[in-house]
Design a protein around this motif. Structure first.
Motif, PDB file in Angstrom:
ATOM      1  N   TRP A  26       0.895  -1.165  -0.089  1.00 37.98           N
ATOM      2  CA  TRP A  26       0.038  -0.142  -0.322  1.00 37.98           C
ATOM      3  C   TRP A  26       0.862   1.310   0.293  1.00 37.98           C
ATOM      4  CZ3 TRP A  26      -5.506   0.576  -0.139  1.00 37.98           C
ATOM      5  CH2 TRP A  26      -5.797   1.820  -0.089  1.00 37.98           C
ATOM      6  N   HIS A  76       2.742  14.612  -1.248  1.00 39.88           N
ATOM      7  CA  HIS A  76       2.067  15.107  -0.088  1.00 39.88           C
ATOM      8  C   HIS A  76       2.984  14.118   1.237  1.00 39.88           C
ATOM      9  CE1 HIS A  76      -0.060  11.410  -0.950  1.00 39.88           C
ATOM     10  NE2 HIS A  76      -0.844  11.629   0.268  1.00 39.88           N
ATOM     11  N   ASP A  80       2.768   6.595   3.083  1.00 37.97           N
ATOM     12  CA  ASP A  80       2.721   5.554   2.038  1.00 37.97           C
ATOM     13  C   ASP A  80       3.277   6.165   0.779  1.00 37.97           C
ATOM     14  OD1 ASP A  80       0.495   7.065   2.059  1.00 37.97           O
ATOM     15  OD2 ASP A  80      -0.674   5.888   0.759  1.00 37.97           O
ATOM     16  N   HIS A  81       3.790   7.321   0.758  1.00 36.75           N
ATOM     17  CA  HIS A  81       4.525   8.273  -0.202  1.00 36.75           C
ATOM     18  C   HIS A  81       5.880   8.450  -0.015  1.00 36.75           C
ATOM     19  CE1 HIS A  81       0.635   8.334  -2.488  1.00 36.75           C
ATOM     20  NE2 HIS A  81       0.177   8.023  -1.375  1.00 36.75           N
ATOM     21  N   CYS A 204      -1.739  10.922  -4.199  1.00 35.31           N
ATOM     22  CA  CYS A 204      -3.243  10.435  -3.942  1.00 35.31           C
ATOM     23  C   CYS A 204      -4.281  11.602  -4.489  1.00 35.31           C
ATOM     24  CB  CYS A 204      -3.233  10.273  -2.398  1.00 35.31           C
ATOM     25  SG  CYS A 204      -2.567   9.025  -1.542  1.00 35.31           S
ATOM     26  N   HIS A 261      -2.997   2.779  -7.181  1.00 35.57           N
ATOM     27  CA  HIS A 261      -3.022   2.965  -5.615  1.00 35.57           C
ATOM     28  C   HIS A 261      -4.354   3.145  -4.994  1.00 35.57           C
ATOM     29  CE1 HIS A 261      -1.238   4.432  -1.991  1.00 35.57           C
ATOM     30  NE2 HIS A 261      -1.479   5.659  -2.180  1.00 35.57           N
TER      31      HIS A 261
HETATM   32 FE   LIG Z   1      -1.628   7.190  -0.541  1.00 38.27          FE
END
Ligand SMILES: [Fe+2]
Ligand SMILES: [Fe+2]
Length: 299
Positions: A26, A76, A80-81, A204, A261
Protein backbone atom coordinates in the motif's frame (compact mmCIF):
# COMPACT_ATOMS: atom_id res chain seq x y z
CA UNK A 1 5.34 25.75 -21.12
CA UNK A 2 8.44 24.19 -22.72
CA UNK A 3 8.30 20.56 -23.75
CA UNK A 4 10.34 17.38 -23.40
CA UNK A 5 10.94 14.82 -26.12
CA UNK A 6 10.13 11.62 -24.35
CA UNK A 7 8.81 10.32 -21.05
CA UNK A 8 9.00 6.81 -19.65
CA UNK A 9 7.17 6.06 -16.42
CA UNK A 10 7.96 2.90 -14.48
CA UNK A 11 5.84 2.06 -11.46
CA UNK A 12 8.28 1.05 -8.74
CA UNK A 13 5.67 0.61 -6.04
CA UNK A 14 1.92 0.22 -6.18
CA UNK A 15 -0.70 -1.72 -4.21
CA UNK A 16 -0.91 -4.28 -7.01
CA UNK A 17 1.51 -6.18 -9.09
CA UNK A 18 1.05 -8.50 -12.04
CA UNK A 19 4.79 -8.71 -12.61
CA UNK A 20 6.29 -12.12 -11.97
CA UNK A 21 9.09 -11.05 -9.64
CA UNK A 22 8.06 -7.77 -8.01
CA UNK A 23 6.29 -6.85 -4.81
CA UNK A 24 3.14 -4.83 -4.20
CA UNK A 25 2.51 -2.63 -1.15
CA UNK A 26 0.00 0.00 0.00
CA UNK A 27 2.17 2.81 -1.30
CA UNK A 28 3.27 4.56 -4.46
CA UNK A 29 6.49 5.37 -6.28
CA UNK A 30 7.16 6.17 -9.93
CA UNK A 31 10.46 6.38 -11.79
CA UNK A 32 10.37 9.02 -14.52
CA UNK A 33 12.96 8.91 -17.27
CA UNK A 34 12.72 12.10 -19.25
CA UNK A 35 14.51 13.02 -22.45
CA UNK A 36 14.66 16.81 -22.61
CA UNK A 37 14.46 18.94 -25.76
CA UNK A 38 18.29 19.09 -25.82
CA UNK A 39 18.42 15.25 -25.71
CA UNK A 40 19.75 15.15 -22.16
CA UNK A 41 18.36 12.37 -20.02
CA UNK A 42 16.92 13.17 -16.61
CA UNK A 43 15.94 10.80 -13.83
CA UNK A 44 13.24 11.85 -11.39
CA UNK A 45 11.44 9.88 -8.71
CA UNK A 46 7.87 10.73 -7.78
CA UNK A 47 7.08 9.50 -4.24
CA UNK A 48 9.03 6.90 -2.31
CA UNK A 49 6.54 4.25 -1.20
CA UNK A 50 5.46 2.92 2.20
CA UNK A 51 7.55 -0.22 2.63
CA UNK A 52 11.20 0.55 2.11
CA UNK A 53 12.39 -3.03 1.66
CA UNK A 54 9.71 -3.78 -0.91
CA UNK A 55 10.50 -0.66 -2.93
CA UNK A 56 14.25 -1.30 -2.87
CA UNK A 57 13.63 -4.93 -3.81
CA UNK A 58 11.69 -3.80 -6.90
CA UNK A 59 14.39 -1.25 -7.79
CA UNK A 60 17.04 -3.95 -7.59
CA UNK A 61 14.96 -6.48 -9.52
CA UNK A 62 14.38 -3.94 -12.29
CA UNK A 63 18.10 -3.02 -12.21
CA UNK A 64 17.26 0.66 -11.91
CA UNK A 65 20.43 2.72 -11.71
CA UNK A 66 19.86 5.80 -9.58
CA UNK A 67 23.36 7.25 -9.77
CA UNK A 68 22.01 10.08 -11.95
CA UNK A 69 18.86 10.66 -9.93
CA UNK A 70 18.47 14.42 -9.79
CA UNK A 71 15.11 15.12 -8.17
CA UNK A 72 12.54 13.49 -5.91
CA UNK A 73 9.07 14.99 -5.83
CA UNK A 74 6.98 14.16 -2.77
CA UNK A 75 3.31 14.42 -3.68
CA UNK A 76 2.34 14.90 -0.02
CA UNK A 77 3.44 13.99 3.47
CA UNK A 78 1.67 10.68 4.01
CA UNK A 79 3.79 7.74 5.04
CA UNK A 80 2.76 5.59 2.08
CA UNK A 81 4.49 8.09 -0.26
CA UNK A 82 7.56 9.06 1.71
CA UNK A 83 9.20 6.02 3.33
CA UNK A 84 12.37 5.63 1.24
CA UNK A 85 13.50 9.15 0.37
CA UNK A 86 16.81 9.02 2.27
CA UNK A 87 18.03 5.77 0.72
CA UNK A 88 17.15 6.98 -2.80
CA UNK A 89 19.07 10.23 -2.17
CA UNK A 90 22.05 8.11 -1.05
CA UNK A 91 21.98 6.05 -4.22
CA UNK A 92 22.57 9.12 -6.37
CA UNK A 93 26.01 10.57 -6.91
CA UNK A 94 24.44 13.96 -7.56
CA UNK A 95 23.00 16.52 -5.20
CA UNK A 96 19.35 15.48 -5.36
CA UNK A 97 16.65 18.10 -5.04
CA UNK A 98 13.76 16.91 -2.89
CA UNK A 99 10.66 18.98 -3.58
CA UNK A 100 7.69 19.11 -1.23
CA UNK A 101 5.10 21.51 0.17
CA UNK A 102 5.88 23.17 3.54
CA UNK A 103 3.14 21.09 5.21
CA UNK A 104 4.56 17.79 4.01
CA UNK A 105 6.65 17.10 7.12
CA UNK A 106 4.15 18.24 9.75
CA UNK A 107 2.76 15.78 12.27
CA UNK A 108 -0.70 14.61 11.33
CA UNK A 109 -3.25 12.07 12.43
CA UNK A 110 -6.66 10.62 11.69
CA UNK A 111 -9.33 9.92 14.29
CA UNK A 112 -10.55 6.44 13.47
CA UNK A 113 -14.15 5.27 13.79
CA UNK A 114 -13.39 3.78 17.19
CA UNK A 115 -12.04 7.15 18.37
CA UNK A 116 -8.35 6.33 18.23
CA UNK A 117 -5.59 8.58 16.87
CA UNK A 118 -3.70 7.06 13.98
CA UNK A 119 -0.60 8.98 12.94
CA UNK A 120 0.02 9.19 9.21
CA UNK A 121 2.98 11.56 8.83
CA UNK A 122 6.31 10.96 7.14
CA UNK A 123 8.05 8.14 9.04
CA UNK A 124 10.98 8.66 11.41
CA UNK A 125 14.35 8.79 9.70
CA UNK A 126 12.76 10.25 6.52
CA UNK A 127 12.16 13.83 7.66
CA UNK A 128 13.71 17.19 6.74
CA UNK A 129 16.97 16.80 8.65
CA UNK A 130 17.47 13.18 7.57
CA UNK A 131 16.99 14.12 3.92
CA UNK A 132 19.43 17.03 4.18
CA UNK A 133 21.96 14.95 6.07
CA UNK A 134 21.82 12.38 3.28
CA UNK A 135 23.08 15.18 0.99
CA UNK A 136 19.90 16.44 -0.67
CA UNK A 137 18.77 19.97 -1.20
CA UNK A 138 15.30 20.19 0.30
CA UNK A 139 12.95 22.60 -1.47
CA UNK A 140 9.80 23.33 0.52
CA UNK A 141 7.43 25.44 -1.51
CA UNK A 142 3.71 25.97 -2.10
CA UNK A 143 4.42 27.28 -5.58
CA UNK A 144 4.94 25.31 -8.78
CA UNK A 145 8.57 24.26 -9.00
CA UNK A 146 10.27 23.66 -12.35
CA UNK A 147 12.42 20.54 -12.22
CA UNK A 148 13.65 20.92 -15.75
CA UNK A 149 12.36 22.64 -18.86
CA UNK A 150 9.02 20.97 -19.61
CA UNK A 151 8.50 19.40 -16.16
CA UNK A 152 7.06 21.21 -13.15
CA UNK A 153 5.18 20.47 -9.97
CA UNK A 154 1.70 21.95 -9.60
CA UNK A 155 2.40 23.35 -6.14
CA UNK A 156 -0.62 23.79 -3.90
CA UNK A 157 -3.92 22.99 -5.61
CA UNK A 158 -6.97 25.22 -5.11
CA UNK A 159 -10.14 23.36 -4.11
CA UNK A 160 -12.68 24.57 -6.64
CA UNK A 161 -15.11 21.71 -7.27
CA UNK A 162 -18.03 21.05 -4.96
CA UNK A 163 -17.97 17.29 -5.11
CA UNK A 164 -14.32 16.70 -4.22
CA UNK A 165 -14.21 16.81 -0.45
CA UNK A 166 -11.71 15.24 1.92
CA UNK A 167 -13.53 12.64 4.02
CA UNK A 168 -12.70 11.57 7.56
CA UNK A 169 -11.44 13.34 10.65
CA UNK A 170 -7.95 14.39 9.71
CA UNK A 171 -5.75 16.76 11.69
CA UNK A 172 -2.38 18.40 11.12
CA UNK A 173 -0.14 19.96 13.76
CA UNK A 174 0.97 23.43 12.65
CA UNK A 175 3.06 25.20 15.28
CA UNK A 176 1.59 23.87 18.52
CA UNK A 177 -1.96 23.56 17.35
CA UNK A 178 -3.75 20.75 15.67
CA UNK A 179 -6.11 21.96 13.02
CA UNK A 180 -8.35 20.20 10.49
CA UNK A 181 -6.12 18.83 7.75
CA UNK A 182 -7.21 19.56 4.20
CA UNK A 183 -3.91 18.10 2.96
CA UNK A 184 -2.76 21.36 1.40
CA UNK A 185 0.56 19.67 0.67
CA UNK A 186 -1.00 17.50 -2.03
CA UNK A 187 0.56 18.25 -5.41
CA UNK A 188 1.10 16.60 -8.79
CA UNK A 189 3.73 16.71 -11.49
CA UNK A 190 3.15 18.01 -15.02
CA UNK A 191 5.35 16.97 -17.92
CA UNK A 192 4.67 18.48 -21.30
CA UNK A 193 5.58 15.93 -23.95
CA UNK A 194 6.18 17.44 -27.35
CA UNK A 195 3.39 16.79 -29.82
CA UNK A 196 1.14 15.28 -27.12
CA UNK A 197 0.42 17.70 -24.28
CA UNK A 198 0.48 17.49 -20.51
CA UNK A 199 1.12 14.26 -18.66
CA UNK A 200 -0.18 14.69 -15.13
CA UNK A 201 1.26 12.38 -12.48
CA UNK A 202 -0.58 12.25 -9.15
CA UNK A 203 0.17 10.78 -5.72
CA UNK A 204 -3.17 10.45 -3.93
CA UNK A 205 -4.90 13.46 -5.53
CA UNK A 206 -6.36 14.33 -2.14
CA UNK A 207 -7.20 17.75 -3.64
CA UNK A 208 -9.45 15.94 -6.08
CA UNK A 209 -8.35 14.74 -9.49
CA UNK A 210 -10.50 17.40 -11.19
CA UNK A 211 -9.00 20.19 -9.08
CA UNK A 212 -5.57 18.76 -9.90
CA UNK A 213 -6.27 18.83 -13.64
CA UNK A 214 -7.59 22.38 -13.39
CA UNK A 215 -4.38 23.50 -11.73
CA UNK A 216 -2.34 21.61 -14.31
CA UNK A 217 -4.27 23.35 -17.09
CA UNK A 218 -3.68 26.75 -15.55
CA UNK A 219 0.06 26.08 -15.42
CA UNK A 220 0.38 24.40 -18.80
CA UNK A 221 -1.85 27.11 -20.32
CA UNK A 222 -2.91 26.24 -23.83
CA UNK A 223 -1.91 22.58 -23.50
CA UNK A 224 -4.45 19.83 -23.35
CA UNK A 225 -4.23 17.04 -20.80
CA UNK A 226 -2.82 14.05 -22.66
CA UNK A 227 -2.38 11.54 -19.83
CA UNK A 228 -3.31 11.13 -16.18
CA UNK A 229 -1.35 8.58 -14.16
CA UNK A 230 -1.45 7.91 -10.41
CA UNK A 231 -3.73 7.70 -7.39
CA UNK A 232 -7.18 9.32 -7.63
CA UNK A 233 -8.20 8.65 -4.01
CA UNK A 234 -11.65 7.27 -4.69
CA UNK A 235 -11.35 4.00 -2.77
CA UNK A 236 -13.84 4.94 -0.07
CA UNK A 237 -16.17 7.00 -2.24
CA UNK A 238 -19.73 6.16 -3.24
CA UNK A 239 -20.78 5.43 -6.76
CA UNK A 240 -22.51 8.78 -7.39
CA UNK A 241 -19.41 10.69 -6.27
CA UNK A 242 -17.19 8.56 -8.52
CA UNK A 243 -19.59 9.19 -11.39
CA UNK A 244 -19.12 12.93 -10.96
CA UNK A 245 -15.38 12.43 -11.23
CA UNK A 246 -15.68 10.22 -14.29
CA UNK A 247 -17.89 12.83 -16.00
CA UNK A 248 -15.37 15.54 -15.15
CA UNK A 249 -12.52 13.40 -16.51
CA UNK A 250 -14.45 12.87 -19.75
CA UNK A 251 -14.44 16.61 -20.40
CA UNK A 252 -10.63 16.55 -20.55
CA UNK A 253 -10.62 13.84 -23.23
CA UNK A 254 -7.36 12.29 -22.02
CA UNK A 255 -5.64 9.94 -24.46
CA UNK A 256 -4.29 7.80 -21.64
CA UNK A 257 -5.63 7.24 -18.16
CA UNK A 258 -3.93 4.99 -15.65
CA UNK A 259 -5.38 5.14 -12.14
CA UNK A 260 -3.74 3.15 -9.35
CA UNK A 261 -2.89 3.08 -5.64
CA UNK A 262 -5.77 4.69 -3.68
CA UNK A 263 -8.20 4.84 -6.62
CA UNK A 264 -9.89 1.66 -5.43
CA UNK A 265 -11.40 -1.21 -7.35
CA UNK A 266 -14.88 0.25 -7.88
CA UNK A 267 -13.59 3.57 -9.26
CA UNK A 268 -10.97 1.81 -11.38
CA UNK A 269 -13.73 -0.33 -12.91
CA UNK A 270 -15.88 2.74 -13.63
CA UNK A 271 -12.95 4.59 -15.18
CA UNK A 272 -12.13 1.54 -17.28
CA UNK A 273 -15.75 1.37 -18.51
CA UNK A 274 -15.71 5.06 -19.42
CA UNK A 275 -12.27 4.98 -21.09
CA UNK A 276 -11.85 1.48 -22.45
CA UNK A 277 -9.43 2.55 -25.15
CA UNK A 278 -7.46 5.03 -23.07
CA UNK A 279 -7.27 2.94 -19.90
CA UNK A 280 -3.97 1.39 -18.80
CA UNK A 281 -3.99 -0.87 -15.76
CA UNK A 282 -1.19 0.16 -13.43
CA UNK A 283 0.83 -1.97 -10.99
CA UNK A 284 4.38 -2.41 -9.68
CA UNK A 285 6.52 -3.03 -12.76
CA UNK A 286 4.25 -1.34 -15.30
CA UNK A 287 6.05 0.86 -17.82
CA UNK A 288 4.33 3.51 -19.91
CA UNK A 289 6.25 5.30 -22.65
CA UNK A 290 5.07 8.44 -24.44
CA UNK A 291 4.38 7.76 -28.09
CA UNK A 292 4.10 3.97 -27.62
CA UNK A 293 0.99 1.92 -27.07
CA UNK A 294 0.96 0.15 -23.71
CA UNK A 295 0.16 -3.49 -24.28
CA UNK A 296 -1.70 -5.25 -22.84
CA UNK A 297 -3.60 -2.33 -21.36
CA UNK A 298 -5.50 -4.62 -19.02
CA UNK A 299 -4.83 -8.13 -17.83
FE1 LIG B 1 -1.62 7.22 -0.59
FE1 LIG C 1 -2.37 10.20 0.96
Amino acid sequence: MESVKRLKITTLADNLTFHGSLLGQWGLSFLLEITAADNRKHIVIFDTGAVKDALLFNIDQLKVNLSNLEAIVLSHGHRDHTATTVELVRRSRRRVQVIAHPHAFKRRFVITRDGKKRFSQVPKGEREKDIEQAGARLVLTKEPFQILLGATTTGEIPRLTRFEKIPGKRFIVVGRESQPDSILDDQALIINVRGQGAWVVTGCAHSGITNTLRKAESIAQSLSVHAVVGGFHLASEREDRIKHTVDALRSYKPKLISPCHCTGFRATRMIWEAFEREFVLNFSGRTIVSGERTRPNTL
